[in-house]
Write a protein that holds these residues in place. Structure first.
Motif, mmCIF file in Angstrom:
data_model
loop_
_atom_site.group_PDB
_atom_site.id
_atom_site.type_symbol
_atom_site.label_atom_id
_atom_site.label_comp_id
_atom_site.label_asym_id
_atom_site.label_seq_id
_atom_site.Cartn_x
_atom_site.Cartn_y
_atom_site.Cartn_z
ATOM 1 N N GLN A 139 0.859 -1.177 0.000
ATOM 2 C CA GLN A 139 0.000 0.000 0.000
ATOM 3 C C GLN A 139 0.898 1.231 0.000
ATOM 4 O OE1 GLN A 139 -2.470 -0.565 3.431
ATOM 5 N NE2 GLN A 139 -3.595 -2.259 2.486
ATOM 6 N N GLN A 192 0.522 4.422 0.095
ATOM 7 C CA GLN A 192 0.279 5.481 1.067
ATOM 8 C C GLN A 192 0.834 5.087 2.440
ATOM 9 O OE1 GLN A 192 -2.118 4.068 -0.837
ATOM 10 N NE2 GLN A 192 -2.525 5.693 -2.302
ATOM 11 N N SER A 195 4.639 5.233 2.244
ATOM 12 C CA SER A 195 5.070 6.632 2.250
ATOM 13 C C SER A 195 5.035 7.216 3.652
ATOM 14 C CB SER A 195 4.169 7.443 1.314
ATOM 15 O OG SER A 195 4.503 8.799 1.359
ATOM 16 N N SER A 196 3.988 6.904 4.391
ATOM 17 C CA SER A 196 3.853 7.406 5.765
ATOM 18 C C SER A 196 4.957 6.869 6.665
ATOM 19 C CB SER A 196 2.485 7.012 6.326
ATOM 20 O OG SER A 196 2.382 7.370 7.673
#
Length: 136
Positions: A7, A9, A12-13
């Motif tokens: 995933q 996102q 990235s987090s």
């Protein structure tokens, strides 16, 4: 394992948060030597004639056993701190690159699957003698 389910996102987090902590490690590693040097300079000295602090007789350098120990400690541990910060940066870049390549591969596979699906859904050509067709 049947496959990966990344995933972007979430990745990235995690990379952002980890990068912020890695930057803090690098900042602390930079100030680390300065703090130990200050501690060493202010540790005082003990000499045989009872003089303490201030650098001893005849303008000798400030220091003593504590200063020497702190200096050697800093000398041996500073490279480790720098390595940890560099390793964290390299690991973060590797995770980012791997995720990017995974997504590129997924996009490439999706494009090829779409092309195959379009080809399969096209009307069949029943004229085997049409130019450009192979027989046999």
């Amino acid at each position: 394992m049947t496959g990966w389910d990344l995933q972007p996102q979430g990745i990235s987090s995690v990379l952002k948060t980890t990068g912020e902590f890695a930057a803090k490690i690098e900042k602390h590693a930079t100030s680390y030597g300065k703090h130990l040097q200050s501690a060493a300079e202010n540790a005082g000295t003990i000499s045989a004639d009872g003089d303490s602090g201030g650098g001893g007789k005849g303008g000798e350098a400030k220091g003593g056993l504590v200063a020497l120990a702190l200096s050697q400690f800093a000398e041996h541990t500073t490279p480790d701190l720098k390595f940890i910060a560099a390793r964290a940066g390299k690991s973060l870049n590797g995770a980012m690159d791997a995720t990017t390549e995974y997504l590129k591969g997924g996009q490439h596979m999706a494009e090829r699957a779409a092309q195959a699906q379009t080809k399969a859904l096209s009307a069949p050509d029943l004229d085997p003698k049409k130019p450009g067709k192979q027989t046999g």
